[in-house]
Design a protein around this motif. Sequence first.
Motif, PDB file in Angstrom:
ATOM      1  N   ALA A 187      15.679 -16.868 145.064  1.00 32.14           N
ATOM      2  CA  ALA A 187      14.544 -16.294 144.549  1.00 32.14           C
ATOM      3  C   ALA A 187      13.161 -17.169 144.251  1.00 32.14           C
ATOM      4  O   ALA A 187      13.116 -17.756 143.225  1.00 32.14           O
ATOM      5  CB  ALA A 187      15.083 -14.607 143.615  1.00 32.14           C
ATOM      6  N   VAL A 188      12.064 -16.685 144.894  1.00 31.14           N
ATOM      7  CA  VAL A 188      11.373 -18.091 145.051  1.00 31.14           C
ATOM      8  C   VAL A 188       9.981 -17.462 144.625  1.00 31.14           C
ATOM      9  O   VAL A 188       9.618 -15.973 145.161  1.00 31.14           O
ATOM     10  CB  VAL A 188      10.439 -19.024 146.049  1.00 31.14           C
ATOM     11  N   ILE A 189       9.251 -17.324 143.905  1.00 31.13           N
ATOM     12  CA  ILE A 189       7.695 -17.439 143.262  1.00 31.13           C
ATOM     13  C   ILE A 189       6.922 -18.026 143.931  1.00 31.13           C
ATOM     14  O   ILE A 189       6.521 -18.751 143.221  1.00 31.13           O
ATOM     15  CB  ILE A 189       7.219 -16.834 142.046  1.00 31.13           C
ATOM     16  N   LEU A 240      17.436 -16.040 150.552  1.00 30.73           N
ATOM     17  CA  LEU A 240      16.589 -16.293 150.186  1.00 30.73           C
ATOM     18  C   LEU A 240      15.532 -15.569 149.981  1.00 30.73           C
ATOM     19  O   LEU A 240      15.139 -14.678 150.836  1.00 30.73           O
ATOM     20  CB  LEU A 240      15.963 -17.866 150.963  1.00 30.73           C
ATOM     21  N   THR A 241      14.736 -14.402 149.160  1.00 28.74           N
ATOM     22  CA  THR A 241      13.690 -14.028 148.403  1.00 28.74           C
ATOM     23  C   THR A 241      12.660 -14.291 148.293  1.00 28.74           C
ATOM     24  O   THR A 241      12.754 -15.455 147.373  1.00 28.74           O
ATOM     25  CB  THR A 241      14.105 -12.895 147.931  1.00 28.74           C
ATOM     26  N   ILE A 242      11.340 -14.057 149.305  1.00 29.37           N
ATOM     27  CA  ILE A 242      10.229 -14.897 148.765  1.00 29.37           C
ATOM     28  C   ILE A 242       9.245 -13.479 148.087  1.00 29.37           C
ATOM     29  O   ILE A 242       9.320 -12.276 148.685  1.00 29.37           O
ATOM     30  CB  ILE A 242       9.819 -15.795 149.991  1.00 29.37           C
ATOM     31  N   PHE A 243       8.157 -14.110 146.756  1.00 29.91           N
ATOM     32  CA  PHE A 243       7.468 -13.206 146.788  1.00 29.91           C
ATOM     33  C   PHE A 243       6.235 -13.412 147.568  1.00 29.91           C
ATOM     34  O   PHE A 243       5.423 -14.598 147.403  1.00 29.91           O
ATOM     35  CB  PHE A 243       7.223 -13.028 144.881  1.00 29.91           C
ATOM     36  N   ALA A 244       5.814 -12.320 148.466  1.00 27.76           N
ATOM     37  CA  ALA A 244       4.794 -12.440 149.082  1.00 27.76           C
ATOM     38  C   ALA A 244       3.073 -11.576 148.262  1.00 27.76           C
ATOM     39  O   ALA A 244       2.237 -12.146 148.626  1.00 27.76           O
ATOM     40  CB  ALA A 244       4.850 -12.387 150.548  1.00 27.76           C
ATOM     41  N   PHE A 245       3.906 -10.664 147.939  1.00 28.15           N
ATOM     42  CA  PHE A 245       2.141  -9.961 147.509  1.00 28.15           C
ATOM     43  C   PHE A 245       2.960  -8.183 146.426  1.00 28.15           C
ATOM     44  O   PHE A 245       3.801  -8.019 146.725  1.00 28.15           O
ATOM     45  CB  PHE A 245       1.873  -8.737 148.890  1.00 28.15           C
ATOM     46  N   SER A 246       2.212  -8.365 145.124  1.00 26.19           N
ATOM     47  CA  SER A 246       2.941  -8.232 144.621  1.00 26.19           C
ATOM     48  C   SER A 246       1.546  -6.299 143.929  1.00 26.19           C
ATOM     49  O   SER A 246       0.658  -6.375 144.270  1.00 26.19           O
ATOM     50  CB  SER A 246       2.949  -8.790 142.798  1.00 26.19           C
ATOM     51  N   THR A 247       2.693  -5.581 143.673  1.00 26.09           N
ATOM     52  CA  THR A 247       1.701  -4.310 142.893  1.00 26.09           C
ATOM     53  C   THR A 247       0.702  -4.459 142.151  1.00 26.09           C
ATOM     54  O   THR A 247      -0.271  -3.914 142.928  1.00 26.09           O
ATOM     55  CB  THR A 247       3.045  -3.434 142.354  1.00 26.09           C
ATOM     56  N   GLU A 248       0.719  -5.839 141.412  1.00 21.92           N
ATOM     57  CA  GLU A 248      -0.173  -6.581 140.663  1.00 21.92           C
ATOM     58  C   GLU A 248      -1.237  -7.078 141.882  1.00 21.92           C
ATOM     59  O   GLU A 248      -2.539  -6.725 141.057  1.00 21.92           O
ATOM     60  CB  GLU A 248       0.075  -6.995 139.274  1.00 21.92           C
ATOM     61  N   GLY A 272       6.865  -4.715 142.981  1.00 24.96           N
ATOM     62  CA  GLY A 272       6.751  -4.939 141.475  1.00 24.96           C
ATOM     63  C   GLY A 272       8.584  -4.458 140.768  1.00 24.96           C
ATOM     64  O   GLY A 272       8.517  -3.155 141.740  1.00 24.96           O
ATOM     65  N   GLY A 273       8.606  -4.877 139.968  1.00 25.23           N
ATOM     66  CA  GLY A 273      10.232  -4.536 139.541  1.00 25.23           C
ATOM     67  C   GLY A 273       9.845  -3.493 139.006  1.00 25.23           C
ATOM     68  O   GLY A 273      10.972  -2.183 139.026  1.00 25.23           O
ATOM     69  N   ARG A 274       9.449  -2.878 138.014  1.00 23.67           N
ATOM     70  CA  ARG A 274       9.152  -2.062 137.357  1.00 23.67           C
ATOM     71  C   ARG A 274       8.908  -0.699 138.347  1.00 23.67           C
ATOM     72  O   ARG A 274       9.245   0.285 138.233  1.00 23.67           O
ATOM     73  CB  ARG A 274       7.779  -2.020 136.030  1.00 23.67           C
ATOM     74  N   ASP A 275       8.123  -0.766 139.294  1.00 26.93           N
ATOM     75  CA  ASP A 275       7.634  -0.563 140.569  1.00 26.93           C
ATOM     76  C   ASP A 275       8.730   0.195 141.299  1.00 26.93           C
ATOM     77  O   ASP A 275       9.405   1.563 141.756  1.00 26.93           O
ATOM     78  CB  ASP A 275       6.509  -0.560 141.131  1.00 26.93           C
ATOM     79  N   GLU A 276       9.910  -0.329 141.631  1.00 22.71           N
ATOM     80  CA  GLU A 276      10.988  -0.440 142.394  1.00 22.71           C
ATOM     81  C   GLU A 276      12.715   0.314 141.723  1.00 22.71           C
ATOM     82  O   GLU A 276      12.632   1.318 141.431  1.00 22.71           O
ATOM     83  CB  GLU A 276      11.696  -1.863 141.994  1.00 22.71           C
ATOM     84  N   VAL A 277      12.403  -0.060 140.030  1.00 26.18           N
ATOM     85  CA  VAL A 277      13.207   1.095 139.029  1.00 26.18           C
ATOM     86  C   VAL A 277      12.387   2.058 138.911  1.00 26.18           C
ATOM     87  O   VAL A 277      13.520   3.261 139.038  1.00 26.18           O
ATOM     88  CB  VAL A 277      13.225   0.318 137.673  1.00 26.18           C
ATOM     89  N   ALA A 287       5.106 -20.016 133.543  1.00 26.44           N
ATOM     90  CA  ALA A 287       6.315 -19.567 132.928  1.00 26.44           C
ATOM     91  C   ALA A 287       6.895 -18.236 132.360  1.00 26.44           C
ATOM     92  O   ALA A 287       6.552 -18.038 131.934  1.00 26.44           O
ATOM     93  CB  ALA A 287       6.632 -20.371 132.266  1.00 26.44           C
ATOM     94  N   ARG A 288       6.235 -16.947 133.508  1.00 28.48           N
ATOM     95  CA  ARG A 288       6.756 -16.360 133.590  1.00 28.48           C
ATOM     96  C   ARG A 288       6.843 -15.716 135.101  1.00 28.48           C
ATOM     97  O   ARG A 288       6.966 -16.477 136.160  1.00 28.48           O
ATOM     98  CB  ARG A 288       5.328 -15.145 133.410  1.00 28.48           C
ATOM     99  N   ILE A 289       7.535 -13.986 134.700  1.00 27.54           N
ATOM    100  CA  ILE A 289       8.211 -13.592 135.846  1.00 27.54           C
ATOM    101  C   ILE A 289       7.095 -12.680 137.135  1.00 27.54           C
ATOM    102  O   ILE A 289       7.263 -12.602 138.320  1.00 27.54           O
ATOM    103  CB  ILE A 289      10.084 -13.232 135.770  1.00 27.54           C
ATOM    104  N   SER A 290       5.736 -12.403 135.933  1.00 22.97           N
ATOM    105  CA  SER A 290       4.978 -11.281 136.714  1.00 22.97           C
ATOM    106  C   SER A 290       5.885 -10.024 137.744  1.00 22.97           C
ATOM    107  O   SER A 290       6.027 -10.274 138.778  1.00 22.97           O
ATOM    108  CB  SER A 290       4.182 -12.257 137.881  1.00 22.97           C
ATOM    109  N   ASN A 291       6.442  -9.467 137.226  1.00 20.78           N
ATOM    110  CA  ASN A 291       6.893  -8.175 137.478  1.00 20.78           C
ATOM    111  C   ASN A 291       8.187  -8.822 138.740  1.00 20.78           C
ATOM    112  O   ASN A 291       8.477  -7.632 139.569  1.00 20.78           O
ATOM    113  CB  ASN A 291       6.062  -7.398 137.688  1.00 20.78           C
TER     114      ASN A 291
END
Length: 239
Positions: free
Chosen positions: A13-15, A56-64, A137-142, A190-194
């Motif tokens: 997974a790639v940020i 492969l999972t890529i982070f394109a746009f976050s809920t933030e 967003g990880g929290r939004d998904e949960v 060095a953070r995962i940003s949700n």
Amino acid sequence: MSETETQGPRHVAVIMDGNGRWAQSRGRPRLFGHHAGAKRVREIVNVCPKLGVKYLTIFAFSTENWKRTQTEVSGLMKLFRRYIQREAQDLLREGVRVRFIGDRVRLDERLVRMMDDLELLTSDNDAVHLTIALNYGGRDEVARATKRLAYDVEQGRLSYKDVTDETLAKYLDTSVLPDPDLVVRTSGEARISNFLLWQSAYAEYEFIDTLWPDFTEAEFAQVVGRYGARDRRFGAVKV
Ligand code: IPE
Ligand code: IPE
Ligand code: MG
């Protein structure tokens, strides 16, 4: 089988971070960086089979990311539409199965339709499983998963007594995907940003200084190669 195939990460997974800084350092607008970043994706996707990376999972746009200026947000949305339009046939031909995760409700209808079409178009592919996290967003998904789970309990389809972590995982956007083995973030942060909070419980992390538009296939191969040397214990003691 080569060593990378036996020991390499199956799911990476790639940020993809650093597009804005990349553009700014060239005196260009942030969107210029996003366009340069989008071009990088193809190269990384294409090298996956050779490296034994099936997912492969890529982070394109976050809920933030909605907090950014309207110009940047609408420019990004336009870029996503263009990306799908331009890449669809190549992705199909290369055997890439595309999925999207994230909340589609806030995305514009035209984009959502294109996302659905691309998922359907590539649904028989199996060479690489590319998942694009868009308004994710990880929290939004949960929270969304919990809401659906609670609804099933309310409707009598599920008993609260049967809820385990596996049950909840089935309600996540990623229900059909394995957990990531390796999470890579570019740009030195060095953070995962949700990102994939639940799924990355036991992932290995790599924080790379390179800005995403400069991240090459060769550097990706190095990162994937380093993973083989890691000792994943999952809480147990190795004898
Ligand atoms: C990552 O690059 C892409 C998105 C978040 C859409 P950034 O836009 O965050 O770039 P930096 O971190 O500002 O350099
Ligand atoms: C994370 O990057 C989101 C994406 C790469 C799409 P950000 O640039 O939005 O994260 P923060 O704001 O630095 O935590
Ligand atoms: Mg950033």
